[in-house]
Scaffold this motif. Structure first.
Motif, PDB file in Angstrom:
ATOM      1  N   SER A  75       0.843  -1.081   0.168  1.00 41.76           N
ATOM      2  CA  SER A  75      -0.138  -0.115  -0.068  1.00 41.76           C
ATOM      3  C   SER A  75       0.759   1.070   0.000  1.00 41.76           C
ATOM      4  O   SER A  75       0.420   2.521  -0.160  1.00 41.76           O
ATOM      5  CB  SER A  75      -1.135   0.148   1.142  1.00 41.76           C
ATOM      6  OG  SER A  75      -0.227   0.039   2.349  1.00 41.76           O
ATOM      7  N   GLN A  76       2.270   1.158   0.261  1.00 42.66           N
ATOM      8  CA  GLN A  76       3.008   2.176   0.245  1.00 42.66           C
ATOM      9  C   GLN A  76       4.005   2.288  -1.110  1.00 42.66           C
ATOM     10  O   GLN A  76       4.020   1.383  -1.746  1.00 42.66           O
ATOM     11  CB  GLN A  76       3.988   2.061   1.345  1.00 42.66           C
ATOM     12  CG  GLN A  76       3.323   1.928   2.739  1.00 42.66           C
ATOM     13  CD  GLN A  76       2.810   2.879   3.122  1.00 42.66           C
ATOM     14  OE1 GLN A  76       3.035   4.100   3.056  1.00 42.66           O
ATOM     15  NE2 GLN A  76       1.323   2.664   3.785  1.00 42.66           N
ATOM     16  N   VAL A  77       4.451   3.543  -1.408  1.00 42.93           N
ATOM     17  CA  VAL A  77       5.272   3.778  -2.615  1.00 42.93           C
ATOM     18  C   VAL A  77       6.482   3.138  -2.648  1.00 42.93           C
ATOM     19  O   VAL A  77       7.211   2.273  -3.457  1.00 42.93           O
ATOM     20  CB  VAL A  77       5.278   5.396  -2.927  1.00 42.93           C
ATOM     21  CG1 VAL A  77       6.162   5.473  -4.169  1.00 42.93           C
ATOM     22  CG2 VAL A  77       4.011   5.656  -2.956  1.00 42.93           C
ATOM     23  N   ALA A  78       7.257   3.386  -1.584  1.00 39.81           N
ATOM     24  CA  ALA A  78       8.785   2.845  -1.487  1.00 39.81           C
ATOM     25  C   ALA A  78       9.061   2.987   0.040  1.00 39.81           C
ATOM     26  O   ALA A  78       8.598   3.893   0.576  1.00 39.81           O
ATOM     27  CB  ALA A  78       9.755   3.548  -2.538  1.00 39.81           C
ATOM     28  N   GLU A  84       7.935  -6.011   1.622  1.00 34.82           N
ATOM     29  CA  GLU A  84       6.923  -5.465   0.720  1.00 34.82           C
ATOM     30  C   GLU A  84       7.317  -5.540  -0.710  1.00 34.82           C
ATOM     31  O   GLU A  84       8.512  -5.112  -1.013  1.00 34.82           O
ATOM     32  CB  GLU A  84       6.385  -4.148   1.014  1.00 34.82           C
ATOM     33  CG  GLU A  84       5.739  -4.105   2.378  1.00 34.82           C
ATOM     34  CD  GLU A  84       4.321  -4.621   2.434  1.00 34.82           C
ATOM     35  OE1 GLU A  84       3.318  -4.077   1.952  1.00 34.82           O
ATOM     36  OE2 GLU A  84       4.147  -6.066   2.703  1.00 34.82           O
ATOM     37  N   VAL A  85       6.504  -5.584  -1.456  1.00 34.83           N
ATOM     38  CA  VAL A  85       6.627  -5.440  -3.103  1.00 34.83           C
ATOM     39  C   VAL A  85       5.923  -4.156  -3.508  1.00 34.83           C
ATOM     40  O   VAL A  85       4.585  -4.134  -3.434  1.00 34.83           O
ATOM     41  CB  VAL A  85       6.699  -6.630  -3.893  1.00 34.83           C
ATOM     42  CG1 VAL A  85       6.808  -6.497  -5.089  1.00 34.83           C
ATOM     43  CG2 VAL A  85       7.464  -7.786  -3.323  1.00 34.83           C
ATOM     44  N   SER A  86       6.613  -3.146  -4.239  1.00 36.24           N
ATOM     45  CA  SER A  86       5.633  -2.353  -4.770  1.00 36.24           C
ATOM     46  C   SER A  86       5.371  -2.229  -5.742  1.00 36.24           C
ATOM     47  O   SER A  86       5.845  -3.188  -6.599  1.00 36.24           O
ATOM     48  CB  SER A  86       6.760  -0.915  -4.624  1.00 36.24           C
ATOM     49  OG  SER A  86       7.711  -0.944  -5.754  1.00 36.24           O
ATOM     50  N   ALA A  87       4.210  -1.414  -6.176  1.00 36.68           N
ATOM     51  CA  ALA A  87       3.674  -1.568  -7.624  1.00 36.68           C
ATOM     52  C   ALA A  87       4.644  -1.158  -8.810  1.00 36.68           C
ATOM     53  O   ALA A  87       4.842  -1.835  -9.689  1.00 36.68           O
ATOM     54  CB  ALA A  87       2.452  -0.394  -7.609  1.00 36.68           C
ATOM     55  N   ALA A 120      -5.096  -0.914  -4.361  1.00 37.41           N
ATOM     56  CA  ALA A 120      -5.638  -0.658  -5.381  1.00 37.41           C
ATOM     57  C   ALA A 120      -5.141   0.527  -6.134  1.00 37.41           C
ATOM     58  O   ALA A 120      -4.929   0.908  -7.320  1.00 37.41           O
ATOM     59  CB  ALA A 120      -7.422  -0.636  -5.421  1.00 37.41           C
ATOM     60  N   GLN A 121      -4.972   1.517  -5.004  1.00 35.08           N
ATOM     61  CA  GLN A 121      -4.634   3.015  -5.649  1.00 35.08           C
ATOM     62  C   GLN A 121      -3.377   2.866  -6.024  1.00 35.08           C
ATOM     63  O   GLN A 121      -2.757   3.664  -7.101  1.00 35.08           O
ATOM     64  CB  GLN A 121      -4.644   4.154  -4.205  1.00 35.08           C
ATOM     65  CG  GLN A 121      -5.155   5.212  -4.862  1.00 35.08           C
ATOM     66  CD  GLN A 121      -5.381   5.833  -3.404  1.00 35.08           C
ATOM     67  OE1 GLN A 121      -4.951   5.675  -2.203  1.00 35.08           O
ATOM     68  NE2 GLN A 121      -6.100   7.162  -3.443  1.00 35.08           N
ATOM     69  N   GLN A 122      -2.325   2.130  -5.319  1.00 36.25           N
ATOM     70  CA  GLN A 122      -0.930   2.002  -5.747  1.00 36.25           C
ATOM     71  C   GLN A 122      -0.924   1.402  -7.090  1.00 36.25           C
ATOM     72  O   GLN A 122       0.017   1.893  -8.047  1.00 36.25           O
ATOM     73  CB  GLN A 122      -0.215   1.369  -4.929  1.00 36.25           C
ATOM     74  CG  GLN A 122       0.009   2.205  -3.364  1.00 36.25           C
ATOM     75  CD  GLN A 122       0.764   3.127  -3.646  1.00 36.25           C
ATOM     76  OE1 GLN A 122       1.662   3.299  -4.594  1.00 36.25           O
ATOM     77  NE2 GLN A 122       0.620   4.426  -2.917  1.00 36.25           N
ATOM     78  N   ALA A 126       0.458   2.888 -10.905  1.00 33.18           N
ATOM     79  CA  ALA A 126       1.526   2.377 -11.779  1.00 33.18           C
ATOM     80  C   ALA A 126       1.138   1.745 -13.022  1.00 33.18           C
ATOM     81  O   ALA A 126       1.741   1.268 -13.538  1.00 33.18           O
ATOM     82  CB  ALA A 126       2.240   1.261 -10.838  1.00 33.18           C
ATOM     83  N   GLY A 127      -0.149   2.014 -13.346  1.00 38.30           N
ATOM     84  CA  GLY A 127      -0.627   1.273 -14.630  1.00 38.30           C
ATOM     85  C   GLY A 127      -0.840  -0.008 -14.528  1.00 38.30           C
ATOM     86  O   GLY A 127      -0.895  -0.940 -15.759  1.00 38.30           O
ATOM     87  N   ILE A 128      -1.067  -0.624 -13.446  1.00 30.59           N
ATOM     88  CA  ILE A 128      -1.441  -2.251 -13.188  1.00 30.59           C
ATOM     89  C   ILE A 128      -2.942  -1.980 -12.830  1.00 30.59           C
ATOM     90  O   ILE A 128      -3.479  -1.493 -12.028  1.00 30.59           O
ATOM     91  CB  ILE A 128      -0.675  -2.669 -12.135  1.00 30.59           C
ATOM     92  CG1 ILE A 128       0.819  -2.685 -12.544  1.00 30.59           C
ATOM     93  CG2 ILE A 128      -0.795  -4.245 -12.007  1.00 30.59           C
ATOM     94  CD1 ILE A 128       1.797  -3.034 -11.418  1.00 30.59           C
ATOM     95  N   THR A 129      -3.645  -3.141 -13.475  1.00 28.31           N
ATOM     96  CA  THR A 129      -5.180  -3.187 -13.082  1.00 28.31           C
ATOM     97  C   THR A 129      -5.265  -4.212 -11.834  1.00 28.31           C
ATOM     98  O   THR A 129      -4.859  -5.224 -11.607  1.00 28.31           O
ATOM     99  CB  THR A 129      -5.690  -4.063 -14.178  1.00 28.31           C
ATOM    100  OG1 THR A 129      -5.628  -3.527 -15.582  1.00 28.31           O
ATOM    101  CG2 THR A 129      -7.221  -4.349 -13.894  1.00 28.31           C
TER     102      THR A 129
END
Ligand code: PEP
Length: 256
Positions: A75-78, A84-87, A120-122, A126-129
């Motif tokens: 749910s976090q950017v970085a 954790e694994v980011s979008a 979902a927002q993250q 990032a352009g991921i569905t």
């Protein structure tokens, strides 16, 4: 106007696989995949195997129509979020989809509706569905709370992502049907899908293009029956996605 859209069949491998087993499974899919498939196809693999999928997809033409997905995203950017694994990391590996809010994450990792909405927002940023999972437990169903539960879960995602809500995929996954061999009847599933569609319609004039998948013990034997319902736009498949032939049979059952 009725919009005809391709159904989506997405496999959720969960925490299964190994380099050798994945290669055998993906080679089986590549060999049997109709060209072109009449539906969209994706596999959501454990994060360590994203690179393996990419390498095999480059080598096996039969996988060209299979999109890559992940099973979770931060749910976090970085930053300082160990494990954790980011979008953006998922994007680096060419992920088109990521599952968010799977009931196993809600149950075992205490993910709240708000956290699922952030995930979902993250993904969207990032352009991921995001494939947003909603679903009631058996106790909630028996208490007549099914509609209220799935609407509350989806409302959180709509609230946080209203401007691009038509870009999500929703997966209705009754918790009591996941991995149990018990499936919602097509009528039961359709009734909940219709409720979710109506909720999306209230949020966007693009609701007809939002895919609403059914998940929960969908298999080669029952897929055609479930996928024949008007608001069931595909399936999120757990156990049956680990057997190439079963997954291919489900893919064959999915056409608009
Ligand atoms: C799932 O894990 O999303 C799922 C639907 O599992 P299964 O098909 O095994 O019930």
């Amino acid at each position: 106007m009725t919009i005809t859209m391709k159904k989506l069949i997405a496999g959720n491998w969960k925490m299964n696989g190994s380099l050798a087993a994945n290669e055998a499974l993906l080679k089986g899919l590549a060999t049997g995949m109709p060209a072109p498939p009449r539906c969209a196809v994706a596999v959501c693999v454990p994060a360590p195997y994203l690179g393996q999928f990419r390498a095999l997809a480059n080598a096996l033409p039969g996988l060209s129509a299979v999109d890559l997905g992940a099973q979770d995203v931060s749910s976090q950017v970085a930053g300082a979020f160990t494990g954790e694994v980011s979008a953006s990391m998922l994007k680096d590996f060419g992920c088109r989809y990521v599952i968010v809010g799977h009931s196993e994450r809600r149950q075992y990792h205490a993910e709240t509706d708000a956290v699922v909405a952030q995930k979902a927002q993250q993904a969207l940023a990032a352009g991921i569905t995001p494939i947003v999972c909603v679903g009631e437990t058996l106790a909630q169903r028996e208490a007549g709370q099914t509609q209220a539960v799935v609407k509350r879960q989806l409302a959180a995602v709509i609230h946080a992502n209203g401007h691009c809500i038509s870009e999500i995929v929703v997966a209705y996954e009754p918790v009591w049907a996941i991995g149990t061999g018990k499936t919602a009847t097509p009528d039961e599933a359709q009734a909940v899908h219709a409720v979710l569609r109506a909720q999306l319609k209230a949020a966007t004039d693009q609701a007809a293009r939002v895919k609403i998948l059914y998940g929960g013990s969908m298999n080669a034997a029952n897929a055609a029956w479930l996928l024949g319902q008007p608001d069931i736009d595909g399936g999120l498949i757990g156990g049956a996605s680990l057997k190439a032939q079963d997954f291919l049979t489900i893919i064959a059952a999915a056409f608009a």
